[in-house]
Write an enzyme that holds these catalytic residues in place. Structure first.
Site, short mmCIF file in Angstrom:
data_model
loop_
_atom_site.label_atom_id
_atom_site.label_comp_id
_atom_site.label_asym_id
_atom_site.label_seq_id
_atom_site.Cartn_x
_atom_site.Cartn_y
_atom_site.Cartn_z
N HIS A 113 -5.81 -6.00 -1.34
CA HIS A 113 -4.84 -4.92 -1.26
C HIS A 113 -5.38 -3.78 -0.39
CE1 HIS A 113 -1.91 -6.02 -4.52
NE2 HIS A 113 -2.92 -6.81 -4.85
N GLU B 183 -9.13 -3.07 -3.48
CA GLU B 183 -8.40 -2.10 -2.67
C GLU B 183 -9.32 -1.77 -1.52
OE1 GLU B 183 -5.37 -1.27 -3.06
OE2 GLU B 183 -4.82 -1.40 -5.19
N HIS C 66 1.54 -8.42 -2.47
CA HIS C 66 2.90 -8.14 -2.00
C HIS C 66 3.38 -9.27 -1.06
CE1 HIS C 66 1.78 -4.33 -3.79
NE2 HIS C 66 0.73 -4.32 -3.00
N GLU D 25 1.08 -2.63 4.23
CA GLU D 25 -0.01 -3.20 3.44
C GLU D 25 0.09 -4.72 3.35
OE1 GLU D 25 -0.05 -2.23 -0.73
OE2 GLU D 25 -1.71 -3.62 -1.06
ZN ZN Z 1 -1.18 -3.47 -3.05
#
Ligand code: ZN
Length: 275
Positions: free
Chosen positions: A164, A239, A71, A109
């Site tokens: 992430h 993640e 992102h 995030e």
């Molecule tokens: Zn993400």
């Protein structure tokens, strides 16, 4: 570099109407006085310096790793950019990028990803690994997931690691490492991705438990992640935890927690590289 001077000389001659004859070859010595301004030196300027030829191969090339902090901080303000469809590496399209998730307290995030990526970069760099980031700050927009996925192949990287934080239900906690289930770059690259995932999984368990809500033993495989599908080198997304889970969120919001996560990520990457 003589053409511009010669062309200007011919242009000046044309403007002055000084000749209708076919232009004779201009003497090189005439060019400076014809084209230079009053400040030009009396002597002819030295020719432009030619860049030294690059060595064909570095003596001992450092391995290159692409880190992809997921992102970006400017994505939310630019939906016209991030919602544009891009190739998903599976024959379809998906949005260029997304805004990512956040903790219930509002820690974004993209900020987590960026901070961890810089910490991992520093560890890898100190170990003699060259690191390329897919974005250069945490305030821009994009880049799109397909461009992120192409970068590792473009720079000759040995591995690609997307960083992430998940946004799952509050009851689930833990990390998981994702590989592409499509293996679009062939069995060799897929085997490398699996090995990279295992190295990172084994390292990460020291600070975060394997996810109890997704995958198996901290590993998952998906067909829908363009950044993995498009990659030409061994590639994973990590993640690092579930930002909607209170325990994971506390760890991920704490600089010391992020340092611990980054240390384990780097350890896993270095183990994969055999360093
Ligand atoms: Zn993400």
């Amino acid at each position: 570099m003589r053409w511009p001077g010669a062309a200007l000389a011919l242009l000046l001659m044309g403007l002055a109407g000084c000749s209708t004859a076919a232009p004779a070859a201009q003497s090189p010595a005439a060019e400076p006085t014809t084209t230079s301004a009053a400040t030009a030196p009396a002597t002819e300027a030295p020719p432009p310096t030619q860049p030294a030829p690059a060595p064909s191969t570095p003596a001992v090339p450092a391995p290159v790793v692409v880190l992809d902090p997921g992102h970006n901080g400017g994505n939310a303000a630019h939906p016209e950019v991030v919602t544009a469809p891009v190739p998903d590496g599976a024959g379809g399209t998906k949005p260029c990028n997304t805004t990512g998730t956040a903790t219930d307290a509002g820690f974004a995030e993209h900020a987590f990803n960026w901070d961890v990526a810089l910490r991992v970069r520093d560890r890898l760099t100190a170990a003699g690994v060259a690191v390329v980031l897919t974005r250069q700050d945490d305030s821009g927009v994009g880049p799109c997931v397909d461009a992120r996925g192409r970068l590792a192949g473009e720079v000759g990287a040995s591995a690609f690691v997307g960083i992430h934080g998940d946004g799952a239900g509050a009851g689930g906690r833990g990390f998981h490492v994702i590989t592409s289930s499509l293996d679009p770059a062939g069995a060799g690259v897929a085997a490398g991705s699996d090995a990279l995932a295992l190295s990172i999984r084994d390292a990460m368990t020291a600070v975060v438990p394997p996810g109890d809500y997704v995958g198996r033993n901290g590993l998952d495989s998906r067909p829908d992640l363009a950044g993995l599908n498009i990659n030409a080198v061994p590639a994973v997304y990590v993640e690092c935890g579930n930002m909607r889970n209170a325990t994971d969120a506390a760890l991920m919001s704490d600089p010391a927690g992020r340092a611990a996560v980054a240390d384990r990520l780097a350890t896993g990457v270095l183990a994969y590289l055999g360093r």
